[in-house]
Design an enzyme around this catalytic site. Structure first.
Site, PDB file in Angstrom:
ATOM      1  N   GLU A 105       0.839  -1.200   0.000  1.00 40.42           N
ATOM      2  CA  GLU A 105       0.000   0.000   0.000  1.00 40.42           C
ATOM      3  C   GLU A 105       0.871   1.245   0.000  1.00 40.42           C
ATOM      4  O   GLU A 105       1.919   1.281   0.657  1.00 40.42           O
ATOM      5  CB  GLU A 105      -0.899  -0.022   1.244  1.00 40.42           C
ATOM      6  CG  GLU A 105      -2.003   0.996   1.257  1.00 40.42           C
ATOM      7  CD  GLU A 105      -2.942   0.776   2.432  1.00 40.42           C
ATOM      8  OE1 GLU A 105      -3.310   1.779   3.070  1.00 40.42           O
ATOM      9  OE2 GLU A 105      -3.305  -0.381   2.728  1.00 40.42           O
ATOM     10  N   ASP A 107       0.212   5.398   0.494  1.00 39.56           N
ATOM     11  CA  ASP A 107      -0.897   6.237   0.987  1.00 39.56           C
ATOM     12  C   ASP A 107      -0.658   7.735   0.944  1.00 39.56           C
ATOM     13  O   ASP A 107       0.401   8.218   1.365  1.00 39.56           O
ATOM     14  CB  ASP A 107      -1.166   5.938   2.470  1.00 39.56           C
ATOM     15  CG  ASP A 107      -1.661   4.545   2.729  1.00 39.56           C
ATOM     16  OD1 ASP A 107      -2.129   3.907   1.790  1.00 39.56           O
ATOM     17  OD2 ASP A 107      -1.564   4.106   3.887  1.00 39.56           O
ATOM     18  N   GLU A 109      -3.133  10.467   2.900  1.00 44.18           N
ATOM     19  CA  GLU A 109      -4.334  10.701   3.692  1.00 44.18           C
ATOM     20  C   GLU A 109      -4.339  12.165   4.137  1.00 44.18           C
ATOM     21  O   GLU A 109      -3.325  12.665   4.638  1.00 44.18           O
ATOM     22  CB  GLU A 109      -4.381   9.799   4.934  1.00 44.18           C
ATOM     23  CG  GLU A 109      -4.633   8.351   4.622  1.00 44.18           C
ATOM     24  CD  GLU A 109      -4.775   7.517   5.894  1.00 44.18           C
ATOM     25  OE1 GLU A 109      -5.791   6.833   6.044  1.00 44.18           O
ATOM     26  OE2 GLU A 109      -3.852   7.549   6.730  1.00 44.18           O
TER      27      GLU A 109
END
Length: 290
Positions: A105, A107, A109
């Site tokens: 993953e 990311d 955010e």
């Protein structure tokens, strides 16, 4: 995005030649063709003939979407305009991920805040199910008034995070130090808008003000450059991507921009958190590969 339990569930600046990676194939998206609205019912919407997408959050539910295709190396750009006003407690997540307990993953955010206070951009990298490689930044602009481009460049040698084509983080392959690196699992593109007021703003001290709902984020100008695991690029093209960018990640201007961001806008770096790692910082940190 800080672990699968939270799933609830980017424009070139003139003169900036940030990455020397050779890319093969470019595709600008139509959201109807390239993404599925996966949850949140009518809170997720595609309009303007497939050129604009919005996600909304209310007290009942958030919303999300994911790409129809999986991708294996390349560059992903997306323009976002984040939730405006009092966005405390909300998280807008935009990331690449594979599936399963040993997923990879990458990311972005965006952690909301009360009116007048800045968003925090939270980044993380997971490999084989293990994350805990967080770096956080303030942005040098208001991400709610206009669209800005958020990009991920991923090849077998490094992952580069960019904002408006300015590098903010480079995570290098440290397999020689025993650190797993995301290079074997194709990943889909995901995004979601959800309530995380138990941790997102000041560690959960500031709660979501539901009187301001619905909260809405907007997306446009998605573009993917590189090899798609479901597209028929030639073996030569695939090899070109896999073997490019091994030694040099950023040019001199890119390195200066990276230092500028990390000096003035970084608010958290896991490699400096000695209390969190009393037995020693992670191996990639000691060689500057974070």
């Amino acid at each position: 995005m800080g672990g699968s339990t939270r799933k609830g569930f980017n424009l070139l600046v003139v003169g900036v030649v940030v990455v020397v990676t050779t890319m093969v194939g470019t595709c600008s998206a139509n959201f109807y063709d390239d993404f599925d609205l996966t949850w949140g019912e009518n809170r997720a919407k595609i309009f303007n003939g497939g050129q604009l997408l919005s996600l909304s959050l209310d007290k009942v539910s958030g919303s999300g979407f994911r790409s129809k295709k999986e991708y294996m190396f390349g560059r992903i750009d997306m323009q976002l305009k984040l939730v405006s006003g009092n966005s405390a407690g909300t998280v807008t997540a935009y990331y690449l991920s594979s599936e399963g307990a040993t997923h990879d993953e990458i990311d972005f955010e965006f952690l909301g805040n009360v009116s007048g206070e800045p968003y925090i951009l939270h980044t993380n990298v997971f490999s084989q199910g293990k994350g805990n490689r967080e770096q956080q930044f303030y942005l040098w602009f208001d991400p709610t008034t206009n669209f800005h481009t958020y990009s991920i460049i991923w090849n077998p040698h490094h992952i580069t995070f960019l904002v408006d084509n300015i590098p903010i983080r480079v995570f290098k392959n440290a397999e020689s130090d025993g650190v797993p690196f995301p290079k074997n699992q194709p990943m889909r593109i995901y995004s979601s808008l959800w309530n995380a007021d138990d941790w997102a703003t000041r560690g959960g001290l500031v709660k979501t003000d539901w009187s301001k709902a619905p909260f809405t984020a907007y997306y446009r100008n998605f573009k993917v450059t590189g090899f798609s695991a479901t597209s028929a690029f030639s073996d030569v093209a695939t090899s070109e991507i896999q073997n490019s960018g091994k030694d040099s990640v950023l040019d001199a201007y890119g390195r200066r921009r990276l230092r500028w961001v990390q000096k003035y806008f970084m608010v958290y770096n896991y490699c400096n958190d000695l209390k969190r790692f009393p037995e020693g910082i992670p191996a990639e940190c000691s060689h500057g590969r974070f």
